[in-house]
Scaffold this active site. Structure first.
Site, PDB file in Angstrom:
ATOM      1  N   ARG A  46     -22.789  -2.047  16.340  1.00 29.25           N
ATOM      2  CA  ARG A  46     -23.349  -1.199  17.390  1.00 29.25           C
ATOM      3  C   ARG A  46     -24.855  -0.942  17.173  1.00 29.25           C
ATOM      4  NH1 ARG A  46     -20.914   2.957  20.814  1.00 29.25           N
ATOM      5  NH2 ARG A  46     -18.866   2.527  19.967  1.00 29.25           N
ATOM      6  N   ASP A  87     -21.825  -3.117  21.817  1.00 23.68           N
ATOM      7  CA  ASP A  87     -20.840  -2.044  21.889  1.00 23.68           C
ATOM      8  C   ASP A  87     -19.514  -2.746  22.173  1.00 23.68           C
ATOM      9  OD1 ASP A  87     -19.089  -0.083  22.527  1.00 23.68           O
ATOM     10  OD2 ASP A  87     -20.292   0.830  24.115  1.00 23.68           O
ATOM     11  N   LYS A 142      -7.861  -5.196   6.857  1.00 30.52           N
ATOM     12  CA  LYS A 142      -7.019  -4.022   6.917  1.00 30.52           C
ATOM     13  C   LYS A 142      -7.838  -2.784   7.298  1.00 30.52           C
ATOM     14  CE  LYS A 142      -5.844  -1.622   3.061  1.00 30.52           C
ATOM     15  NZ  LYS A 142      -6.736  -0.728   2.297  1.00 30.52           N
ATOM     16  N   ASP A 171      -5.530  -9.789   2.753  1.00 30.41           N
ATOM     17  CA  ASP A 171      -5.176  -8.824   1.715  1.00 30.41           C
ATOM     18  C   ASP A 171      -6.012  -9.272   0.535  1.00 30.41           C
ATOM     19  OD1 ASP A 171      -4.082  -7.615  -0.601  1.00 30.41           O
ATOM     20  OD2 ASP A 171      -2.317  -7.091   0.572  1.00 30.41           O
ATOM     21  N   HIS A 172      -7.063  -8.519   0.229  1.00 29.62           N
ATOM     22  CA  HIS A 172      -8.044  -9.084  -0.709  1.00 29.62           C
ATOM     23  C   HIS A 172      -7.449  -9.298  -2.107  1.00 29.62           C
ATOM     24  CE1 HIS A 172      -8.806  -4.915  -2.016  1.00 29.62           C
ATOM     25  NE2 HIS A 172      -9.370  -5.433  -3.095  1.00 29.62           N
ATOM     26  N   LYS A 176      -7.869 -12.578  -5.459  1.00 32.44           N
ATOM     27  CA  LYS A 176      -8.217 -12.396  -6.870  1.00 32.44           C
ATOM     28  C   LYS A 176      -7.664 -13.558  -7.697  1.00 32.44           C
ATOM     29  CE  LYS A 176      -8.150  -7.326  -6.607  1.00 32.44           C
ATOM     30  NZ  LYS A 176      -9.459  -6.798  -6.978  1.00 32.44           N
ATOM     31  N   GLU A 210      -6.552   3.580 -10.353  1.00 35.04           N
ATOM     32  CA  GLU A 210      -7.995   3.616 -10.098  1.00 35.04           C
ATOM     33  C   GLU A 210      -8.561   4.917 -10.646  1.00 35.04           C
ATOM     34  OE1 GLU A 210      -9.207   1.682  -6.144  1.00 35.04           O
ATOM     35  OE2 GLU A 210      -7.495   2.939  -5.662  1.00 35.04           O
ATOM     36  N   ASP A 229      -2.339   2.933   1.971  1.00 33.65           N
ATOM     37  CA  ASP A 229      -3.590   2.311   1.533  1.00 33.65           C
ATOM     38  C   ASP A 229      -3.353   1.200   0.499  1.00 33.65           C
ATOM     39  OD1 ASP A 229      -6.424   2.109   1.414  1.00 33.65           O
ATOM     40  OD2 ASP A 229      -6.436   3.274  -0.452  1.00 33.65           O
ATOM     41  N   HIS A 234      -1.303  -4.348  -0.900  1.00 35.26           N
ATOM     42  CA  HIS A 234      -1.567  -4.995  -2.192  1.00 35.26           C
ATOM     43  C   HIS A 234      -0.349  -5.003  -3.119  1.00 35.26           C
ATOM     44  CE1 HIS A 234      -5.437  -4.538  -0.518  1.00 35.26           C
ATOM     45  NE2 HIS A 234      -5.702  -3.339  -0.968  1.00 35.26           N
ATOM     46  N   LYS A 328      -5.181   7.406  -7.377  1.00 35.08           N
ATOM     47  CA  LYS A 328      -6.622   7.619  -7.553  1.00 35.08           C
ATOM     48  C   LYS A 328      -6.797   8.619  -8.697  1.00 35.08           C
ATOM     49  CE  LYS A 328      -8.027   5.641  -3.526  1.00 35.08           C
ATOM     50  NZ  LYS A 328      -8.696   4.336  -3.562  1.00 35.08           N
TER      51      LYS A 328
HETATM   52  C1  BG6 Z   1      -8.546  -1.103  -0.813  1.00 34.47           C
HETATM   53  C2  BG6 Z   1      -8.199   0.348  -0.668  1.00 34.47           C
HETATM   54  O1  BG6 Z   1      -7.725  -1.889   0.003  1.00 34.47           O
HETATM   55  O2  BG6 Z   1      -8.380  -1.499  -2.166  1.00 34.47           O
HETATM   56  C3  BG6 Z   1      -9.032   1.201  -1.599  1.00 34.47           C
HETATM   57  O3  BG6 Z   1      -8.423   0.756   0.673  1.00 34.47           O
HETATM   58  C4  BG6 Z   1      -8.936   0.708  -3.032  1.00 34.47           C
HETATM   59  O4  BG6 Z   1      -8.635   2.574  -1.542  1.00 34.47           O
HETATM   60  C5  BG6 Z   1      -9.205  -0.798  -3.071  1.00 34.47           C
HETATM   61  O5  BG6 Z   1      -9.897   1.402  -3.805  1.00 34.47           O
HETATM   62  C6  BG6 Z   1      -8.929  -1.328  -4.462  1.00 34.47           C
HETATM   63  O6  BG6 Z   1      -9.382  -2.649  -4.560  1.00 34.47           O
HETATM   64  P1  BG6 Z   1      -9.799  -3.281  -5.954  1.00 34.47           P
HETATM   65  O7  BG6 Z   1     -10.102  -4.698  -5.630  1.00 34.47           O
HETATM   66  O8  BG6 Z   1     -10.967  -2.495  -6.427  1.00 34.47           O
HETATM   67  O9  BG6 Z   1      -8.616  -3.106  -6.853  1.00 34.47           O
END
Ligand code: BG6
Length: 479
Positions: A46, A87, A142, A171-172, A176, A210, A229, A234, A328
């Protein structure tokens, strides 16, 4: 359908993910010569910006977020970038965007890193501007919804314009290296597979801890909580990779077919099988940190920690609990999978006073990339007072085993696969929906039982009830 895109269009190009992950990953790929020379990257968001302003913006992000060992000459990469203000909610503007994208020679990859509420309007806008043709693929970041119903709405909206084989859901964790290595460990070695079942495995633990708290994501996180989350995506992906049957090939269909079978075999969780928590002020690494309610500025019932005893109801895993926990503000950042094997069926050393511990395989995903197998060994000696056995670790530190290999950001792999069109490490619609179905049932249970998070001190391993959840079964969380 297979083409390597020569245009990459980034929605949300000024957002947090773009700055922290996407731009640094693209730069790193470019620096290693992995992006085709003709690949052009068009950012859109935007904010009003010219091409050169966006390049400056990108340069600042790279300077801030690129790991020091990956920095280098930026000019060539920055020259790939251009920018179009948009937009996304109104159709006006998409024609201009299409002009900016131009006519790809081979194809276009679109990456949507925006609020999911913008997905529907964006798809419509892209359709109106002719940007959804057969040489366009769509990548979604996501959160893909907040429950099964909203996830289906998003998936339906995207399916209006793109068939499943052109939709790439991120899904990152799948990007990894160590997560992919799980597949190598299981399926490139002969010794684990015969033992990888209920006859030989007592239980599995998956921990994603974390140290960070809210990180300024106040509105998003308070609506999501740890289960949506982290678990819905994950952790369930990790569980699926641990529990799945061997796929016949390492390709998108075979791997995802096996994962979805596991996700569909997850048993509904019972009342006593989950614990939720929310952190209060405490200290991590000697540093005082505020409580969740203080960070948020109000009271909330959102869980920042969840532990679940899960079951995969199939032949292989009958009776093997999978203990999952994520939180967390835990004492340390660690993602690991623990495979706890059963005891040997009979100890020939029992008459000599020796005690045994069952073998355990610990797969460290991050920050340490280690695989440790604990084995029983005899303590050296003449054993006049009985035989003594001790568990000793067989330890593989990945960075040592592969010294010199570049440690890549997860998004590098995923962006390259997106550009080249390989869906293996992207999540298919049926997987996402099976994940939501299981998570929705847990949340419904919490609502029905009026379960609210127990407090835990920041810097601890969550509420004591989470320890009890495992200890009731004689299991100790691996720490
Ligand atoms: C994200 C979450 O998908 O993954 C975050 O929204 C989290 O809350 C993060 O901190 C963790 O990713 P990584 O790669 O740091 O383990």
């Amino acid at each position: 359908m297979s083409f390597t895109a020569d245009r990459l269009l980034l929605f949300g190009a000024t957002g947090d993910l773009a700055q922290r992950m996407l731009l640094p990953s693209l730069f790193a790929l470019d620096a290693d010569g992995l992006l085709a020379p003709g690949l052009k990257i068009i950012g859109t968001a935007r904010s009003s910006m010219s091409d050169s302003e966006y390049r400056n913006f990108a340069r600042a992000a790279l300077e801030k977020y690129l790991p020091a060992d990956r920095r280098g000459r930026m000019a060539d990469f920055l020259n790939r970038l251009s920018y179009q203000t948009l937009d996304a909610t109104t159709l006006e503007g998409y024609d201009e965007l299409a002009k900016k994208v131009g006519t790809p020679k081979r194809g276009l990859a679109i990456f949507l890193s925006t609020a999911p509420s913008l997905f529907g309007p964006t798809i419509k806008g892209l359709q109106s501007a002719g940007l959804t043709g057969a040489n366009v693929r769509m990548c979604l970041e996501k959160p893909l919804g907040t429950d099964l119903a909203t996830s289906c709405e998003i998936n339906d909206a995207v399916a209006e314009a793109f068939p499943e084989e052109r939709i790439f859901r991120i899904d990152h964790y799948l990007g990894k290296e160590t997560v992919q290595n799980l597949l190598a460990l299981r399926f490139a070695n002969i010794m684990f597979e015969p033992l990888w079942n209920a006859a030989h495995i007592d239980h599995v633990q998956i921990t994603v801890a974390e140290t960070v708290g809210l990180e300024g994501r106040v509105a998003f996180y308070d609506d999501a909580g740890a289960i949506r989350d982290m678990v819905q995506n994950h952790m369930l992906q990790l569980l699926a990779l641990v529990a799945m049957e061997p796929p016949a090939h390492f390709d998108a269909t075979a791997v995802r077919d096996e994962k979805v079978k596991v996700l569909r075999a997850l048993r509904d969780v019972d009342k006593g099988e989950t614990v939720t928590g929310q952190y209060r002020a405490g200290a991590i690494g000697g540093q005082a940190v505020p409580g969740y309610d203080e960070e948020l500025g109000k009271d909330s019932d959102t869980e920042t920690f969840v532990a679940i005893k899960a079951h995969v109801d199939n032949w292989r895993w009958k009776g093997v609990p999978f203990y999952l926990r994520t939180g967390k503000r835990m004492p340390k950042r660690v993602t690991e999978i623990v495979i706890q094997f059963r005891c040997v069926p009979h100890s020939i050393f029992a008459g000599k006073g020796a005690t045994m511990q069952p073998n355990r395989l610990v797969i460290g995903i991050q920050p340490e990339e280690n695989i440790t197998l604990s084995l029983m060994a005899k303590v050296p000696g003449l054993d006049r007072e009985g035989i003594r056995l001790r568990s000793v670790p067989l330890n593989i530190a990945m960075p040592d085993a592969f010294s010199g290999a570049v440690r890549r950001i997860a998004y590098e792999r995923l962006l390259l696969d997106l550009v080249e069109g390989d869906q293996t490490l992207f999540v298919r619609r049926d997987e996402v929906e099976a994940q939501w179905e299981w998570v929705d049932a847990i949340r419904a249970l919490w609502d029905a039982e009026g379960l609210t998070p127990k407090t835990y001190t920041a810097g601890s391993w969550g509420p004591s009830a989470a320890i009890a959840l495992a200890e009731r079964d004689g299991v100790t969380w691996h720490e």
